[in-house]
Write an enzyme that holds these catalytic residues in place. Structure first.
Site, PDB file in Angstrom:
ATOM      1  N   ASP A  10      31.777 -30.015  23.604  1.00 17.36           N
ATOM      2  CA  ASP A  10      30.533 -30.477  24.326  1.00 17.36           C
ATOM      3  C   ASP A  10      30.649 -31.846  25.113  1.00 17.36           C
ATOM      4  OD1 ASP A  10      29.843 -28.453  22.560  1.00 17.36           O
ATOM      5  OD2 ASP A  10      29.097 -29.559  20.946  1.00 17.36           O
ATOM      6  N   GLY A  15      26.725 -26.526  23.483  1.00 24.85           N
ATOM      7  CA  GLY A  15      26.816 -27.957  23.981  1.00 24.85           C
ATOM      8  C   GLY A  15      25.931 -28.706  23.110  1.00 24.85           C
ATOM      9  N   ARG A  31      33.440 -27.832   8.405  1.00 29.98           N
ATOM     10  CA  ARG A  31      32.608 -28.862   8.605  1.00 29.98           C
ATOM     11  C   ARG A  31      32.075 -29.452   7.430  1.00 29.98           C
ATOM     12  NH1 ARG A  31      30.531 -28.700  13.277  1.00 29.98           N
ATOM     13  NH2 ARG A  31      30.213 -27.152  14.832  1.00 29.98           N
ATOM     14  N   TYR A  44      31.141 -18.575  21.268  1.00 28.17           N
ATOM     15  CA  TYR A  44      32.267 -18.803  20.481  1.00 28.17           C
ATOM     16  C   TYR A  44      33.407 -18.711  21.612  1.00 28.17           C
ATOM     17  CZ  TYR A  44      29.755 -19.940  16.529  1.00 28.17           C
ATOM     18  OH  TYR A  44      28.642 -20.762  15.895  1.00 28.17           O
TER      19      TYR A  44
HETATM   20  O1  F6P Z   1      30.408 -28.892  18.416  1.00 25.15           O
HETATM   21  C1  F6P Z   1      30.898 -27.498  18.994  1.00 25.15           C
HETATM   22  C2  F6P Z   1      30.007 -26.508  18.905  1.00 25.15           C
HETATM   23  O2  F6P Z   1      30.798 -25.460  19.518  1.00 25.15           O
HETATM   24  C3  F6P Z   1      28.591 -26.602  19.619  1.00 25.15           C
HETATM   25  O3  F6P Z   1      28.704 -26.560  21.054  1.00 25.15           O
HETATM   26  C4  F6P Z   1      27.893 -25.472  18.849  1.00 25.15           C
HETATM   27  O4  F6P Z   1      26.481 -25.943  18.704  1.00 25.15           O
HETATM   28  C5  F6P Z   1      28.461 -25.617  17.433  1.00 25.15           C
HETATM   29  O5  F6P Z   1      29.528 -25.945  17.616  1.00 25.15           O
HETATM   30  C6  F6P Z   1      28.613 -24.360  16.605  1.00 25.15           C
HETATM   31  O6  F6P Z   1      29.117 -24.711  15.312  1.00 25.15           O
HETATM   32  P1  F6P Z   1      29.331 -23.781  14.357  1.00 25.15           P
HETATM   33  O7  F6P Z   1      30.719 -23.447  14.259  1.00 25.15           O
HETATM   34  O8  F6P Z   1      29.260 -24.605  13.216  1.00 25.15           O
HETATM   35  O9  F6P Z   1      28.672 -22.490  14.335  1.00 25.15           O
END
Ligand code: F6P
Length: 374
Positions: free
Chosen positions: A136, A179, A74, A298
């Protein structure tokens, strides 16, 4: 033309990323005679100049695989976390990497933040093209996104499985889906999985109304209920409570102080929204029925891409190469009326894509008696 094209996948992973990587990797050389320079782990790899090693076999055998062979993160160049240093601005390093490899352009496959980062790099003179990915389906200016179709299938199958256990135990079963702030996945899977109640962030809910809908089912001798709930749902009472706090703050404070209190209110809001356990406790209290929660989390991002996602990713990937051939940069390849089209990034970045509350899916769901908790 410089003979190299940069490629990376950024943000959260999902099924279908490899299908897009494959389409781009296979076609760019065959059609344009260009080499792909792929970066590992999203923008982090771009800043750190970490190249994914590519040979003649790299883009074969990956169409049906989940995740991304390139890795992802990210991180953004402008705010990159480095152990021991904290957040650093790696923009200059990213630009140097692009220069060093003589990249004609950079293809970024990712979600909302990736679109923003690509737009940021565009402002620094980089030729960018993006592909939309998000389970999402929350990216503006495209009908759908890579990963959404597969997540919809996975979620629907999971809801199907919850039916029998809810039925056997005469329970309320709440299934929570990812989402972020969009309800597309919960709405779609909830409808396809026959959920009796669907709660999405776009429609603040009233737990008593949900309990009423469940009681109607109980009186009709339907002794189980399935509730599909998005993460980040909002109870109606919070909307009015926080609304009152916000207007009091706007009335009695000014400037910095108002901003700071507003920030605190937002913090509380984030803390209290999206609590599926809170909803479950209240429903148990109101209905007297045993209530259980299943969080899919996940699981929705895992597994092989569906046929729909493979087709979508392949189409978007090849459309992207046509744009590279035409030197058309600064765009996202979106889907409009079922076809890939370039959309200027400035029409994508910062534009929300909530489910419209009169969306045809919602209208149909209402007609078959689905409760939205209002
Ligand atoms: O954007 C996709 C997503 O899976 C969302 O639905 C969720 O809130 C977020 O990513 C979780 O992200 P991370 O992998 O940073 O925990």
């Amino acid at each position: 033309m410089k003979k190299k094209l940069g490629l990376l996948t950024a943000g959260s992973d999902c099924p279908g990323l490899n299908a897009a990587v494959r389409a781009i990797g296979k076609e760019v050389k065959a059609t344009l005679g260009m080499e792909v320079v792929a970066f590992q782990d999203g923008f982090q790899g771009l800043v750190e100049d970490r190249i994914f090693p590519i040979d003649d076999t790299s883009f074969s055998g990956i169409l049906a695989t989940g995740g991304t062979i390139l890795g992802t993160s990210r991180d953004r160049p402008q705010r990159l976390f480095v152990a021991g240093k904290g957040d650093i601005d790696g923009t200059e390093n990213a630009l140097q990497t692009i220069e060093k490899h003589h990249l004609e352009g950079l293809v970024c496959i990712g979600g909302k933040e990736t679109q923003e980062t690509a737009y940021y790099l565009m402002g620094k003179g980089v030729n960018v093209i993006t592909l939309p990915k998000a389970i999402d389906n929350d990216i503006a200016a495209t009908e759908t996104t890579i990963g959404f179709a597969t997540a919809l299938e996975t979620a629907t199958e999971s809801i199907d499985r919850l039916h029998s256990t809810a039925l056997s135990h005469h329970r309320i079963l709440i299934v929570e889906l990812m989402g972020r702030n969009s309800g597309w996945l919960t709405l779609g899977a909830g409808m396809a999985g026959g959920a009796d109640v669907i709660i999405i962030p776009e429609i603040p809910y009233n737990a008593e109304k949900i309990a009423e809908a469940i009681s109607v089912r109980t009186h009709a001798r339907k002794n189980f209920s399935i509730i599909a709930v998005a993460e980040n749902i909002i109870p109606q009472e919070y909307v009015s409570f926080f609304g009152r706090l916000e207007s009091a703050n706007a009335r009695i404070r000014v400037g910095r102080e108002r901003e700071s209190v507003s920030g605190q209110i937002q913090g509380f809001k984030n803390q209290y929204r999206g609590s599926t356990a809170y909803l479950a406790n209240r429903l148990e209290k109101f209905t007297g029925l045993e209530t259980r929660v299943a969080i899919l989390g996940y699981i929705l991002r895992g597994g092989a891409p569906s046929a729909g996602d493979r087709l979508l990713a392949t189409q978007l990937g090849t459309a992207c190469i046509s744009l590279v051939a035409d030197h058309q940069y600064g765009v996202m390849v979106g889907i409009h009326q079922g076809l890939p089209v370039p959309v200027p990034l400035k029409q994508v970045v910062g534009v929300p894509k909530p489910v419209p509350i009169n969306h045809p899916w919602i209208l149909s769901a209402r007609r078959v008696g689905t409760c939205f908790g209002e």
